[in-house]
Scaffold this active site. Sequence first.
Site: not given
Lengths: 643, 242
Positions: A72, A197
């Site tokens: 990613k 997050d």
Amino acid sequence: MTQERVVGIDLGTTNSLVAFMQEDHPVVIPGEDGSNLVPSVVALAADGRMIVGNAARAHLIETPERAVYSVKRLMGRGVEDVQEELRFFPFHLAEDIAPGEVLRIRLGDREYTPPEISAYVLRQLKQNAERYFGPGSSVTKAVVTVPAYFNDAQRQATKDAGRMAGLDVLRLVNEPTAAALAYGLDKKKEGIVAVYDFGGGTFDISILKLQDGIFEVIATNGDTHLGGDDIDNLLMTIALDDIAGDLKLDLRHNGEAVQAIRKAVIEAKIALSSQPQATLDIHLPGGQQYRRTLTREQFEQLIAPVIARTAAPCRQAIQDAGITPAQIDEVVLVGGSTRIPRVRALVEEIFELPSRGKTPHTDLNPDEVVALGAAVQAKILAGGSAATEDMLLLDITPLSLGIEALGGVVARVIQRNSTIPASATEHFTTGVDGQTNVAIHVVQGEREMAKDCRSLARFDLKGIPPMTAGIPRIEVKFLIDANGILHVSAREQRSGKQAEIEVKPAYGLTDEQVETMILDSFDNAEEDFRQRQLVEARNEAETILTLVERAPSNPAWKLLAAEEHLRIARAKSDLEQVYKQEDYRAIRNAIEALDKATRHFAELQMETAVSFAIKGKTMRAADENMGKGPTAPHSIAPAEIET
Amino acid sequence: MTQILAQSAMAECWACDTQNDPAAYLCAACGKLLPSDSTDYFALFGLTHRLTLDVAALEKQFYRLSRKLHPDLYTRASKEKRQWSLEKSALLNDAYRALRDPIARTEYLLETEGIRLEEQSRDATDAARATGTDKQQVIPPDMLEEVFELNMQLEEVRMAAASNSQDPELMANLEVAEKNFTAQMEALQQQLESLWAAWDRALADNDAATKDAAKQAMVALLNRRSYIRNLVRDVRQALGKS
């Protein structure tokens, strides 16, 4: 109308999950191994198959040159962006990648783009869901989450990965927003919520206003290259330095050892969230042992600079939202790295929680909450249910969109934190008489100079009618859709002519390239089929050749005419020749020819009482091939069955 | 990035055949989304071009319209309707962003009146760059003396910074200047609101002369505001506040 099943997918740096709405609750769909988390690890096995998830993890240590993780980090990026990653991650990139080109990762002797690797993870999740929903069910639509701070190229790459995996990505949802959906669904909350997050590879902060079922994101910020991986790398550097210093062993280029150390430091990191100390205990190549005990205090000191990097994006987001920390009603923690006590302490400090008698929310599993929220959004898009009624997500674009103007400065056309979809119209003209092209450079980012921002695309407005300089008025419309992806259209206003736009995506794949990558995966399926056919044909050839080899010792052999001996010998030699080659069809043909040539012999065998002798041999020959795949019957085989 | 298609105008509702105003974005009869070609921000919210407005009511209307126009509601619709929803929803968001902010709202109104502040400023910037000169901003005459003084001080701070020293008295002066200009910004906000009221009254009375006067006053005020805003930015920078 029955609703089509739409799943929610969290395509994470470290782990990926798939979830769906079962009645009124989102649930995570486990894999065949019963685990909810599919590690985002992909490995190319020796037989050419792609292995994903837990099974691929073993390959990271055994064949690190054929496995990849944390891909990613490479999505939508160019070779010049990832030099930092290459220092810490064992990515084997192809050597001939030019700046601005999409990356290619080497696995064994093959090369894959980051979206292709991600597509294998997505395909695994798709298969897990199909398996879970039962025989005959197919999953073709999904909501996929991305870090809120992902730029256009990174989002486009994620969408491409979905397409390659056979998934129609209905929406890209920002991860913190998805978490807020899962959280809000449960609590029917109102007020201002911050979602912190901190995952494996990315950090996001989003501030939302929850009111009457509307989830309005008001500000977001983050760092797409900040996560638990960075903590692991710190610990690894220490271990590798220790080993180099104390044991005089330089393991930095030993892929296998590096992965073993990585595994050990991750275990230690996790242990330190609940224990006062943890011990690294690693077997090294050459039989030596590395041991080191790390206290939580040492660990916290070590990681302080990494986690401190999350503070500035939080403060910027609070400022952009036009509020003070005290106005934030709730803080929700998402991502595995928020399990670290020191991270929680930092969050409490930034959002001034203790003085307000509050604590951060951790009631939803931080590894699962994003996938659960994606499932909620999937349900909303599929048509909704009582549970999602009135829920609507209004998200924003994390980065300003601009055009390079004279002197290389950026003229902003859409500001960051604008609700999406968002659009802007700009006008351009020509500088030279008769000019029919105008070049436009679109960038994303907050810096003043275009060269410091992310280049999204350069395109030419073509087909402008020749006019005096400054007369054409070309209207260009920039539109950011609900996925955060940019679309551009243009029109010459004086002639009303639709100007042609040729977009060259930076670090991206063209539609055609994505198409071939979808086909490539089918080609692989075909290749897998071919391999299996080849193995089966060879097994069968071995069986028949063994039988024919032994035939002269059979009494029936003497009953054949000389020309029949010759024909069998010729067919046998033909089969022996093609047997080692790769063409399974040629092998099948040669088997058939030899089969035909020996048919009379087989009949004679049956007729003679001595045919028993063959039977034992045949059975033995068959035994030797057991486990190599099924063998098709041929004329010699029936003989033994019938006697 | 992909190319999007130009939309076609249509007044008849595709769902129930009702004839609608070409500017309507939702069908008057069935409430379905229409491919209207209207782009007026105020009209989208059902408002006239009045500048004084209730921001809380605007937010309510924004949420209500979002529930009708947002692409999430059209993922299963035809490609054409998905496109309309995308464009209308973008327009709604653009409109809300502009109207809820006092300055952006005023600038938008002036733009609908044919005055392009943004573009004037950008053209000036481009021209200055092309000729290699500094962009000349018109200094409001009554501020000449004040600005001259301030520029001297800012220059001194820069020189002091270059030699790693700091003059506390100078810094204190700048602190005063920052407070002063910030107060002026707040005063301008008050003045702007009274100009809105003048504009709104002229609009209701359809009084062209008063409308023109209000417009000119607003242009002058916005220019002055942008000038002071730049001064505040420079002072804050010199004080190390940004």
